[in-house]
Design a protein around this motif. Structure first.
Motif, PDB file in Angstrom:
ATOM      1  N   GLN A 130      -6.305 -12.523   4.518  1.00 21.70           N
ATOM      2  CA  GLN A 130      -5.451 -11.117   4.578  1.00 21.70           C
ATOM      3  C   GLN A 130      -5.554 -10.642   3.143  1.00 21.70           C
ATOM      4  O   GLN A 130      -5.350 -11.044   2.059  1.00 21.70           O
ATOM      5  CB  GLN A 130      -4.138 -11.769   4.775  1.00 21.70           C
ATOM      6  N   THR A 131      -5.663  -9.366   3.042  1.00 24.22           N
ATOM      7  CA  THR A 131      -5.531  -8.384   1.868  1.00 24.22           C
ATOM      8  C   THR A 131      -4.490  -7.601   1.632  1.00 24.22           C
ATOM      9  O   THR A 131      -4.092  -7.018   0.499  1.00 24.22           O
ATOM     10  CB  THR A 131      -6.853  -7.486   1.948  1.00 24.22           C
ATOM     11  N   ASN A 132      -3.512  -7.358   2.676  1.00 27.59           N
ATOM     12  CA  ASN A 132      -2.276  -6.667   2.677  1.00 27.59           C
ATOM     13  C   ASN A 132      -1.587  -6.538   3.761  1.00 27.59           C
ATOM     14  O   ASN A 132      -2.125  -6.939   4.926  1.00 27.59           O
ATOM     15  CB  ASN A 132      -2.625  -5.132   2.139  1.00 27.59           C
ATOM     16  N   SER A 133      -0.274  -6.429   3.670  1.00 25.03           N
ATOM     17  CA  SER A 133       0.785  -6.151   4.824  1.00 25.03           C
ATOM     18  C   SER A 133       1.573  -4.917   4.609  1.00 25.03           C
ATOM     19  O   SER A 133       2.204  -5.014   3.540  1.00 25.03           O
ATOM     20  CB  SER A 133       1.449  -7.474   5.039  1.00 25.03           C
ATOM     21  N   LEU A 134       1.647  -4.029   5.580  1.00 23.76           N
ATOM     22  CA  LEU A 134       2.221  -2.915   5.526  1.00 23.76           C
ATOM     23  C   LEU A 134       3.314  -2.782   6.600  1.00 23.76           C
ATOM     24  O   LEU A 134       3.073  -3.023   7.641  1.00 23.76           O
ATOM     25  CB  LEU A 134       1.349  -1.562   5.584  1.00 23.76           C
ATOM     26  N   LEU A 135       4.756  -2.151   6.079  1.00 25.16           N
ATOM     27  CA  LEU A 135       5.694  -1.893   7.166  1.00 25.16           C
ATOM     28  C   LEU A 135       4.918  -0.514   8.020  1.00 25.16           C
ATOM     29  O   LEU A 135       4.226   0.166   7.455  1.00 25.16           O
ATOM     30  CB  LEU A 135       6.782  -1.365   6.398  1.00 25.16           C
ATOM     31  N   ARG A 155      -0.299   6.764   5.560  1.00 29.15           N
ATOM     32  CA  ARG A 155      -0.745   6.411   4.337  1.00 29.15           C
ATOM     33  C   ARG A 155      -2.209   6.763   3.740  1.00 29.15           C
ATOM     34  O   ARG A 155      -3.061   6.487   4.528  1.00 29.15           O
ATOM     35  CB  ARG A 155      -0.443   4.746   4.025  1.00 29.15           C
ATOM     36  N   ASP A 156      -2.308   7.083   2.569  1.00 32.20           N
ATOM     37  CA  ASP A 156      -3.475   7.331   2.090  1.00 32.20           C
ATOM     38  C   ASP A 156      -3.948   6.805   0.668  1.00 32.20           C
ATOM     39  O   ASP A 156      -3.225   6.918  -0.353  1.00 32.20           O
ATOM     40  CB  ASP A 156      -3.754   8.959   1.681  1.00 32.20           C
ATOM     41  N   PHE A 157      -4.543   5.750   0.763  1.00 27.10           N
ATOM     42  CA  PHE A 157      -5.034   5.052  -0.501  1.00 27.10           C
ATOM     43  C   PHE A 157      -5.954   5.471  -1.343  1.00 27.10           C
ATOM     44  O   PHE A 157      -6.338   4.624  -2.327  1.00 27.10           O
ATOM     45  CB  PHE A 157      -5.521   3.644   0.131  1.00 27.10           C
ATOM     46  N   ASN A 158      -6.559   6.609  -1.091  1.00 28.07           N
ATOM     47  CA  ASN A 158      -7.510   7.266  -2.081  1.00 28.07           C
ATOM     48  C   ASN A 158      -7.358   7.406  -3.388  1.00 28.07           C
ATOM     49  O   ASN A 158      -8.146   7.230  -4.391  1.00 28.07           O
ATOM     50  CB  ASN A 158      -7.976   8.340  -1.350  1.00 28.07           C
ATOM     51  N   SER A 159      -5.809   7.569  -4.082  1.00 27.53           N
ATOM     52  CA  SER A 159      -5.593   7.669  -5.303  1.00 27.53           C
ATOM     53  C   SER A 159      -4.748   6.703  -5.508  1.00 27.53           C
ATOM     54  O   SER A 159      -4.092   6.691  -6.989  1.00 27.53           O
ATOM     55  CB  SER A 159      -4.839   9.010  -5.420  1.00 27.53           C
ATOM     56  N   ALA A 160      -4.750   5.538  -4.910  1.00 22.89           N
ATOM     57  CA  ALA A 160      -3.846   4.330  -5.307  1.00 22.89           C
ATOM     58  C   ALA A 160      -4.584   3.757  -6.709  1.00 22.89           C
ATOM     59  O   ALA A 160      -5.645   3.631  -6.866  1.00 22.89           O
ATOM     60  CB  ALA A 160      -3.610   3.443  -4.162  1.00 22.89           C
ATOM     61  N   THR A 161      -3.357   3.042  -7.679  1.00 25.59           N
ATOM     62  CA  THR A 161      -3.966   2.532  -8.658  1.00 25.59           C
ATOM     63  C   THR A 161      -3.263   1.092  -8.999  1.00 25.59           C
ATOM     64  O   THR A 161      -3.802   0.365  -9.754  1.00 25.59           O
ATOM     65  CB  THR A 161      -3.478   3.467 -10.079  1.00 25.59           C
ATOM     66  N   ASN A 162      -2.153   0.810  -8.163  1.00 22.27           N
ATOM     67  CA  ASN A 162      -1.467  -0.474  -8.444  1.00 22.27           C
ATOM     68  C   ASN A 162      -1.993  -1.317  -7.273  1.00 22.27           C
ATOM     69  O   ASN A 162      -1.446  -1.565  -6.468  1.00 22.27           O
ATOM     70  CB  ASN A 162      -0.056  -0.342  -8.363  1.00 22.27           C
ATOM     71  N   PRO A 163      -2.932  -2.476  -7.888  1.00 24.16           N
ATOM     72  CA  PRO A 163      -3.479  -3.415  -6.880  1.00 24.16           C
ATOM     73  C   PRO A 163      -2.476  -4.456  -6.460  1.00 24.16           C
ATOM     74  O   PRO A 163      -1.579  -4.674  -7.009  1.00 24.16           O
ATOM     75  CB  PRO A 163      -4.695  -4.179  -7.637  1.00 24.16           C
ATOM     76  N   VAL A 164      -2.700  -5.061  -5.186  1.00 25.87           N
ATOM     77  CA  VAL A 164      -2.036  -6.178  -4.716  1.00 25.87           C
ATOM     78  C   VAL A 164      -2.224  -7.251  -5.602  1.00 25.87           C
ATOM     79  O   VAL A 164      -3.189  -7.409  -5.890  1.00 25.87           O
ATOM     80  CB  VAL A 164      -2.340  -6.239  -3.410  1.00 25.87           C
ATOM     81  N   ALA A 165      -1.171  -8.017  -6.177  1.00 25.03           N
ATOM     82  CA  ALA A 165      -1.283  -9.039  -7.011  1.00 25.03           C
ATOM     83  C   ALA A 165      -1.965 -10.196  -6.412  1.00 25.03           C
ATOM     84  O   ALA A 165      -1.735 -10.477  -5.207  1.00 25.03           O
ATOM     85  CB  ALA A 165       0.026  -9.300  -7.622  1.00 25.03           C
ATOM     86  N   LYS A 166      -2.696 -10.997  -7.235  1.00 28.92           N
ATOM     87  CA  LYS A 166      -3.046 -12.300  -6.616  1.00 28.92           C
ATOM     88  C   LYS A 166      -1.904 -13.226  -6.484  1.00 28.92           C
ATOM     89  O   LYS A 166      -1.105 -13.267  -7.306  1.00 28.92           O
ATOM     90  CB  LYS A 166      -4.204 -13.072  -7.690  1.00 28.92           C
ATOM     91  N   GLN A 167      -1.839 -14.056  -5.432  1.00 30.24           N
ATOM     92  CA  GLN A 167      -1.060 -15.060  -5.331  1.00 30.24           C
ATOM     93  C   GLN A 167      -1.447 -16.174  -5.994  1.00 30.24           C
ATOM     94  O   GLN A 167      -2.683 -16.450  -6.216  1.00 30.24           O
ATOM     95  CB  GLN A 167      -1.071 -15.442  -3.712  1.00 30.24           C
TER      96      GLN A 167
END
Length: 495
Positions: free
Chosen positions: A426-431, A467-479
């Motif tokens: 799993q790489t992410n979970s979105l509402l 949702r558009d991730f193209n300009s996202a900068t804040n990565p999901v943190a490692k567990q």
């Protein structure tokens, strides 16, 4: 005695590799990404040139309008570019551009996302939103298409260059796709620029399915439709007649039950595979199809059946993958023989998708999805998944798969889950929506590259979330205590 004539000395030929490397790198800065990739395949010397850091730093800035990371030692600029490209398509960020659109209480049944346009249906209505127009605050960014008189059953988008015969004498503008919808009102409509361009009528009941692509290879493209009446109908998109009166090219008989799903073969664009509600599969060769009753029965070139209720099917080259009941069966369209049972998902399948070029398929069931490698199950009587995608609430009815990710959702799950396509991690979970409340789930979903749209119904309204991730900068943190690298780390000044 005269001296013999000497042939002139031919100077050595100068090739591009004789140029100074700095000069070649400077020239390559004017090439597109596709040109640079082609350049890398020509020779080892030009491959080193195409992988130069300065070239890929430029691509990074142009693609994402961001400065190249300051600390990137240990990786070439190309690797940094490709890592971000993959991470964006796996939705591995917390800060995508987010847009919520509220609609009336009717649930959203179908969603399409293409270029700068978003389409969704509510009952008999089609809503069309120009995303660029919304951001620019123009007054005409939203349209309601209301010509259908009953519930929309299917929506497709086809490239504009495949149906240019419909637009003789018209200014095409910036729109790149034509919307096609089918309805329980027995009609099919083609939409362009917010209006109904053609209306096709001929089915003796609700139209349930549309072909995923257009049939044919020349300028005479054909659209296929399946109906509650058990017929498959072919519509010429190059026909004359202002409202499509002469568009019906052929009616194909053979199914005894409603035709739910259809798909065009990958190795031959005139072959159409259809499956009816009784799980009977038929393959039609539409190359010479006409409306003549004397020959219409000969269009069927193969038939078979699969166990269970049809869920979905997908063609790849000469193979047809049919998901029905609790299994996925691969059928060779040249012989109509069953090649392999690629997956068994007990007790029943709810959804199915595939990336056959990577030999991967995914199935959705109650509470989980499963990832399968087709190659591993070719000799196995009992196929085994390579990963189980757990953590769902209720059935996984919505499933999308591409070369980077798997996206799963369902009507009882408030989250849309994202998984790595190669590992099932799993790489992410979105509402489903930013104003999510208890009990809401996902009614419809559309994914396009690094963008995703979901639709959610509440008691007295519905929300379409883009949702558009193209300009996202804040990565999901490692567990913590992860044994493997589950999430991608962006390279920032703090690293």
């Amino acid at each position: 005695m005269a001296e013999p004539l000497r042939s002139p000395v031919t100077p050595p030929k100068t090739t591009i590799t004789d140029l100074d490397e700095d000069c070649m790198v400077n020239c390559a800065k004017y090439l597109s990404l596709r040109d640079v990739c082609n350049l890398a395949m020509t020779s080892p010397a030009l491959k080193r040139l195409a992988y130069s850091d300065s070239i890929w730093q430029r691509f990074f800035r142009e693609q994402w309008h961001q400065q190249f990371p300051l600390h990137w030692s240990g990786n070439g600029a190309r690797e940094v570019y490709l890592a971000r490209y993959a991470a964006l398509r796996q939705f591995k960020f917390l800060d995508p551009f987010l847009l919520d659109l509220c609609a009336r209480a009717k649930p959203c049944n179908h969603l399409l996302l293409c270029e700068n346009s978003l389409f969704f249906s509510q009952g008999s209505l089609v809503k069309m939103m120009d995303l660029d127009g919304y951001l620019k605050r123009t007054t005409d960014f939203f349209h309601t298409l209301s010509d259908h008189k009953a519930r929309i059953t299917c929506m497709r988008l086809f490239p504009l260059n495949e149906v240019t015969s419909l637009f003789r004498g018209k200014t095409l503008g910036e729109e790149q796709s034509v919307l096609v919808t089918s309805s329980c009102d027995h009609s099919i409509r083609l939409w362009w620029k917010g209006s109904s361009l053609r209306c096709f009528r001929g089915h003796n009941g609700p139209v349930l399915s549309l072909s995923n692509k257009l049939l044919g290879e020349d300028c005479s493209k054909v659209l296929a439709s399946g109906g509650e009446d058990g017929t498959v109908r072919l519509w010429s998109l190059s026909s004359s007649g202002g409202r499509g009166q002469r568009a019906l090219k052929a009616t194909l008989y053979g199914h005894e039950k409603p035709v739910n799903i259809m798909s065009i073969a990958g190795h031959k664009t005139s072959l159409l595979a259809t499956i009816s509600r009784d799980s009977k599969v038929r393959v039609w060769d539409t190359a010479t199809a006409t409306s003549s009753a004397a020959v219409r029965a000969s269009f069927c070139v193969g038939m078979t059946s699969v166990p269970g209720t049809p869920v979905n099917m997908k063609c790849h080259e000469s193979l047809l993958y049919v998901a029905a009941g609790s299994s996925v069966t691969a059928i060779d369209l040249r012989t109509m023989q069953k090649v392999v049972t690629a997956a068994i998902h007990q007790p029943n399948l709810c959804s199915f998708d595939a990336v056959p070029s990577k030999y991967l398929i995914c199935t959705g069931g109650d509470g989980r999805a499963m990832l399968w490698d087709i190659r591993r199950n070719q000799q196995s009587l009992k196929p085994e998944p390579i990963a189980e995608l757990d953590g769902h609430c209720g059935p996984v009815t919505l499933l999308y798969m591409d070369s980077y990710k798997i996206v799963t959702a369902g009507p009882k799950n408030a989250n849309v889950n994202v998984w790595d396509v190669d590992t099932g991690v799993q790489t992410n979970s979105l509402l489903c929506s930013s104003n999510d409340v208890a009990g809401s789930g996902c009614d419809a979903m559309a994914v396009d590259g690094c963008r995703i749209t979901t639709a959610t119904s509440f008691e007295d309204y519905a929300v379409v979330c883009f949702r558009d991730f193209n300009s996202a900068t804040n990565p999901v943190a490692k567990q913590e205590n992860e044994l493997t690298s589950k999430f991608w780390d962006s390279i920032s000044d703090d690293d």
